[in-house]
Design a protein around this motif. Structure first.
Motif, PDB file in Angstrom:
ATOM      1  N   HIS A 205       0.879  -1.159   0.000  1.00 60.38           N
ATOM      2  CA  HIS A 205       0.000   0.000   0.000  1.00 60.38           C
ATOM      3  C   HIS A 205       0.920   1.213   0.000  1.00 60.38           C
ATOM      4  O   HIS A 205       2.083   1.117   0.414  1.00 60.38           O
ATOM      5  CB  HIS A 205      -0.893  -0.008   1.253  1.00 60.38           C
ATOM      6  CG  HIS A 205      -1.973   1.032   1.245  1.00 60.38           C
ATOM      7  ND1 HIS A 205      -1.736   2.349   1.577  1.00 60.38           N
ATOM      8  CD2 HIS A 205      -3.289   0.948   0.956  1.00 60.38           C
ATOM      9  CE1 HIS A 205      -2.868   3.020   1.506  1.00 60.38           C
ATOM     10  NE2 HIS A 205      -3.823   2.200   1.116  1.00 60.38           N
ATOM     11  N   ARG A 206       0.444   2.366  -0.479  1.00 60.79           N
ATOM     12  CA  ARG A 206       1.313   3.540  -0.515  1.00 60.79           C
ATOM     13  C   ARG A 206       1.792   3.935   0.875  1.00 60.79           C
ATOM     14  O   ARG A 206       2.816   4.607   1.016  1.00 60.79           O
ATOM     15  CB  ARG A 206       0.586   4.722  -1.157  1.00 60.79           C
ATOM     16  CG  ARG A 206      -0.641   5.194  -0.410  1.00 60.79           C
ATOM     17  CD  ARG A 206      -1.244   6.411  -1.071  1.00 60.79           C
ATOM     18  NE  ARG A 206      -0.298   7.511  -1.097  1.00 60.79           N
ATOM     19  CZ  ARG A 206      -0.577   8.705  -1.591  1.00 60.79           C
ATOM     20  NH1 ARG A 206      -1.764   8.929  -2.141  1.00 60.79           N
ATOM     21  NH2 ARG A 206       0.313   9.669  -1.568  1.00 60.79           N
ATOM     22  N   SER A 207       1.089   3.491   1.905  1.00 58.56           N
ATOM     23  CA  SER A 207       1.487   3.839   3.270  1.00 58.56           C
ATOM     24  C   SER A 207       1.749   2.607   4.129  1.00 58.56           C
ATOM     25  O   SER A 207       1.691   2.687   5.354  1.00 58.56           O
ATOM     26  CB  SER A 207       0.387   4.691   3.931  1.00 58.56           C
ATOM     27  OG  SER A 207      -0.833   3.973   3.990  1.00 58.56           O
ATOM     28  N   ALA A 224      -9.301  -5.445  -6.863  1.00 59.61           N
ATOM     29  CA  ALA A 224      -7.881  -5.829  -6.891  1.00 59.61           C
ATOM     30  C   ALA A 224      -7.175  -5.607  -5.562  1.00 59.61           C
ATOM     31  O   ALA A 224      -5.959  -5.454  -5.526  1.00 59.61           O
ATOM     32  CB  ALA A 224      -7.152  -5.073  -8.007  1.00 59.61           C
ATOM     33  N   ARG A 225      -7.921  -5.598  -4.472  1.00 59.02           N
ATOM     34  CA  ARG A 225      -7.323  -5.465  -3.150  1.00 59.02           C
ATOM     35  C   ARG A 225      -7.278  -6.831  -2.464  1.00 59.02           C
ATOM     36  O   ARG A 225      -7.952  -7.770  -2.870  1.00 59.02           O
ATOM     37  CB  ARG A 225      -8.107  -4.473  -2.294  1.00 59.02           C
ATOM     38  CG  ARG A 225      -8.042  -3.033  -2.783  1.00 59.02           C
ATOM     39  CD  ARG A 225      -8.815  -2.117  -1.844  1.00 59.02           C
ATOM     40  NE  ARG A 225      -8.643  -0.717  -2.178  1.00 59.02           N
ATOM     41  CZ  ARG A 225      -9.426  -0.038  -2.981  1.00 59.02           C
ATOM     42  NH1 ARG A 225     -10.473  -0.637  -3.551  1.00 59.02           N
ATOM     43  NH2 ARG A 225      -9.206   1.235  -3.234  1.00 59.02           N
ATOM     44  N   PHE A 226      -6.480  -6.911  -1.403  1.00 57.97           N
ATOM     45  CA  PHE A 226      -6.349  -8.145  -0.640  1.00 57.97           C
ATOM     46  C   PHE A 226      -6.348  -7.827   0.849  1.00 57.97           C
ATOM     47  O   PHE A 226      -5.953  -6.735   1.272  1.00 57.97           O
ATOM     48  CB  PHE A 226      -5.031  -8.869  -0.986  1.00 57.97           C
ATOM     49  CG  PHE A 226      -4.947  -9.337  -2.412  1.00 57.97           C
ATOM     50  CD1 PHE A 226      -5.313 -10.629  -2.756  1.00 57.97           C
ATOM     51  CD2 PHE A 226      -4.499  -8.483  -3.414  1.00 57.97           C
ATOM     52  CE1 PHE A 226      -5.224 -11.057  -4.075  1.00 57.97           C
ATOM     53  CE2 PHE A 226      -4.414  -8.906  -4.726  1.00 57.97           C
ATOM     54  CZ  PHE A 226      -4.785 -10.193  -5.059  1.00 57.97           C
ATOM     55  N   ARG A 227      -6.805  -8.806   1.643  1.00 53.81           N
ATOM     56  CA  ARG A 227      -6.681  -8.708   3.095  1.00 53.81           C
ATOM     57  C   ARG A 227      -5.565  -9.634   3.531  1.00 53.81           C
ATOM     58  O   ARG A 227      -5.600 -10.838   3.258  1.00 53.81           O
ATOM     59  CB  ARG A 227      -7.983  -9.073   3.801  1.00 53.81           C
ATOM     60  CG  ARG A 227      -7.873  -8.909   5.332  1.00 53.81           C
ATOM     61  CD  ARG A 227      -9.216  -9.072   6.020  1.00 53.81           C
ATOM     62  NE  ARG A 227      -9.710 -10.432   5.897  1.00 53.81           N
ATOM     63  CZ  ARG A 227     -10.951 -10.760   5.548  1.00 53.81           C
ATOM     64  NH1 ARG A 227     -11.835  -9.806   5.272  1.00 53.81           N
ATOM     65  NH2 ARG A 227     -11.327 -12.026   5.463  1.00 53.81           N
ATOM     66  N   LEU A 228      -4.590  -9.099   4.227  1.00 57.58           N
ATOM     67  CA  LEU A 228      -3.446  -9.865   4.701  1.00 57.58           C
ATOM     68  C   LEU A 228      -3.590 -10.094   6.199  1.00 57.58           C
ATOM     69  O   LEU A 228      -3.802  -9.141   6.955  1.00 57.58           O
ATOM     70  CB  LEU A 228      -2.137  -9.122   4.423  1.00 57.58           C
ATOM     71  CG  LEU A 228      -1.564  -9.169   2.996  1.00 57.58           C
ATOM     72  CD1 LEU A 228      -2.511  -8.507   2.000  1.00 57.58           C
ATOM     73  CD2 LEU A 228      -0.202  -8.483   2.942  1.00 57.58           C
ATOM     74  N   GLN A 235      -4.523  -7.669  10.939  1.00 59.30           N
ATOM     75  CA  GLN A 235      -5.006  -7.701   9.564  1.00 59.30           C
ATOM     76  C   GLN A 235      -4.830  -6.328   8.926  1.00 59.30           C
ATOM     77  O   GLN A 235      -5.078  -5.296   9.564  1.00 59.30           O
ATOM     78  CB  GLN A 235      -6.476  -8.117   9.501  1.00 59.30           C
ATOM     79  CG  GLN A 235      -6.726  -9.560   9.894  1.00 59.30           C
ATOM     80  CD  GLN A 235      -8.170  -9.978   9.669  1.00 59.30           C
ATOM     81  OE1 GLN A 235      -9.068  -9.141   9.588  1.00 59.30           O
ATOM     82  NE2 GLN A 235      -8.402 -11.278   9.553  1.00 59.30           N
ATOM     83  N   VAL A 236      -4.413  -6.315   7.668  1.00 57.76           N
ATOM     84  CA  VAL A 236      -4.265  -5.077   6.907  1.00 57.76           C
ATOM     85  C   VAL A 236      -4.800  -5.311   5.497  1.00 57.76           C
ATOM     86  O   VAL A 236      -4.930  -6.453   5.052  1.00 57.76           O
ATOM     87  CB  VAL A 236      -2.788  -4.618   6.837  1.00 57.76           C
ATOM     88  CG1 VAL A 236      -2.279  -4.234   8.213  1.00 57.76           C
ATOM     89  CG2 VAL A 236      -1.910  -5.707   6.228  1.00 57.76           C
ATOM     90  N   ARG A 237      -5.090  -4.216   4.811  1.00 63.90           N
ATOM     91  CA  ARG A 237      -5.568  -4.312   3.427  1.00 63.90           C
ATOM     92  C   ARG A 237      -4.549  -3.692   2.485  1.00 63.90           C
ATOM     93  O   ARG A 237      -3.952  -2.659   2.781  1.00 63.90           O
ATOM     94  CB  ARG A 237      -6.910  -3.595   3.271  1.00 63.90           C
ATOM     95  CG  ARG A 237      -8.053  -4.288   4.001  1.00 63.90           C
ATOM     96  CD  ARG A 237      -9.381  -3.725   3.555  1.00 63.90           C
ATOM     97  NE  ARG A 237     -10.499  -4.407   4.177  1.00 63.90           N
ATOM     98  CZ  ARG A 237     -11.752  -4.315   3.767  1.00 63.90           C
ATOM     99  NH1 ARG A 237     -12.053  -3.548   2.717  1.00 63.90           N
ATOM    100  NH2 ARG A 237     -12.709  -4.959   4.373  1.00 63.90           N
ATOM    101  N   SER A 238      -4.380  -4.315   1.338  1.00 63.10           N
ATOM    102  CA  SER A 238      -3.451  -3.808   0.333  1.00 63.10           C
ATOM    103  C   SER A 238      -4.126  -2.728  -0.499  1.00 63.10           C
ATOM    104  O   SER A 238      -5.351  -2.602  -0.515  1.00 63.10           O
ATOM    105  CB  SER A 238      -2.968  -4.946  -0.567  1.00 63.10           C
ATOM    106  OG  SER A 238      -4.045  -5.440  -1.350  1.00 63.10           O
ATOM    107  N   GLY A 239      -3.323  -1.957  -1.208  1.00 63.71           N
ATOM    108  CA  GLY A 239      -3.842  -0.944  -2.114  1.00 63.71           C
ATOM    109  C   GLY A 239      -4.116  -1.516  -3.488  1.00 63.71           C
ATOM    110  O   GLY A 239      -3.556  -2.540  -3.896  1.00 63.71           O
ATOM    111  N   GLU A 244       0.357  -6.802  -7.871  1.00 65.90           N
ATOM    112  CA  GLU A 244       1.487  -7.666  -8.227  1.00 65.90           C
ATOM    113  C   GLU A 244       2.425  -7.863  -7.041  1.00 65.90           C
ATOM    114  O   GLU A 244       3.021  -8.933  -6.879  1.00 65.90           O
ATOM    115  CB  GLU A 244       2.243  -7.079  -9.416  1.00 65.90           C
ATOM    116  CG  GLU A 244       1.436  -7.020 -10.699  1.00 65.90           C
ATOM    117  CD  GLU A 244       0.869  -8.385 -11.072  1.00 65.90           C
ATOM    118  OE1 GLU A 244       1.601  -9.387 -10.947  1.00 65.90           O
ATOM    119  OE2 GLU A 244      -0.311  -8.452 -11.486  1.00 65.90           O
ATOM    120  N   ALA A 245       2.562  -6.842  -6.197  1.00 68.56           N
ATOM    121  CA  ALA A 245       3.414  -6.978  -5.017  1.00 68.56           C
ATOM    122  C   ALA A 245       2.847  -8.016  -4.058  1.00 68.56           C
ATOM    123  O   ALA A 245       3.581  -8.826  -3.479  1.00 68.56           O
ATOM    124  CB  ALA A 245       3.549  -5.628  -4.311  1.00 68.56           C
TER     125      ALA A 245
END
Length: 253
Positions: A205-207, A224-228, A235-239, A244-245
């Motif tokens: 994510h940008r931050s 196109a987001r994911f929960r990690l 838990q965090v969410r991707s941007g 691809e990251a």
């Protein structure tokens, strides 16, 4: 003689405009400002599209400071001239082999000296034997630190990199989280990430920066987001732009 092609990187539009005027009006050197960036994070992509001879690079910028931007450039990179309002970074600038270090406000006389040095460097490089250019010595692999000194109150704590789970950017500050505590420091995320092994830490994510080994589960979400989910349960969410990251996290390491 061909014009000296340069890039200007500064987050302040007035500073970029003033430096452009000085460069284009300089005596004794034809200068073409081929690239302008307002953020160090955009520099590598800009230079991939438009090669230049030299980069006039500010140090204090959001997202990625001058040193972090330089660390992202693949070798061989152009000559680097740091342009800043702060004297305290000079030693570090020359440790990374900067061609020059200019203090704002830059004078026409001082800039003329820098341009003469850049032209001399370019002329010398053009006359190097072809064999020396074709067969450079292999660069030593970079060694990343296993511990980082992070602030805790009035002291610094040496934190093993393997203990770091997340790094979260909040305006001009970072929160570095381990399973047991958090550390807060004032630094751009890109500069902090440049000190970490990119095989072990991934920006999702940008931050947000996450240690790959701390991730236990990845679930796709909308857009196109994911929960990690981490091994610690956080838990965090991707941007959206980091798909691809996140997918790279699923590859064997």
């Amino acid at each position: 003689m061909n014009a000296l092609r340069v890039a200007i990187v500064d987050d302040e539009p007035l500073a970029r405009a003033r430096l452009r005027r000085l460069l284009e009006r300089s005596d004794g050197a034809r200068v073409e400002v081929a690239v302008e960036c307002s953020d160090g994070a955009d520099l590598a992509a800009a230079l991939a599209r438009t090669p230049v001879d030299a980069v006039f690079l500010d140090i204090q910028m959001p997202e990625a400071d001058g040193f972090a931007a330089l660390a992202r450039l693949p070798p061989p990179h152009p000559a680097i001239v740091f342009v800043t309002g702060y004297k305290q970074h000079a030693v570090r600038a020359f440790e990374v082999r900067a061609t020059d270090y200019l203090l704002k406000p830059v004078s026409a006389r001082r800039l003329s000296e820098t341009l003469a040095r850049l032209l001399q460097t370019r002329a010398t490089a053009a006359h190097e034997p072809a064999a020396a250019i074709a067969s450079p010595e292999p660069a030593a692999p970079r060694v990343y630190p296993e511990r980082l000194p992070l602030p805790l109150g009035q002291r610094r704590v040496l934190v093993p990199v393997e203990d770091i789970e997340l790094v979260i950017a909040q305006r001009n500050y970072l929160e570095v989280q381990t399973a047991e505590r958090s550390f807060v420091l004032r630094q751009p995320l890109a500069a902090f990430a440049a000190e970490l092994d990119p095989r072990r830490f991934v920006q999702v994510h940008r931050s947000l920066l996450v240690r790959a080994g701390a991730v236990r589960e990845i679930r796709p979400l909308e857009s196109a987001r994911f929960r990690l989910t981490l091994h610690s349960g956080k838990q965090v969410r991707s941007g959206r732009n980091y798909r691809e990251a996140v997918r790279a996290l699923l590859q064997p390491r």
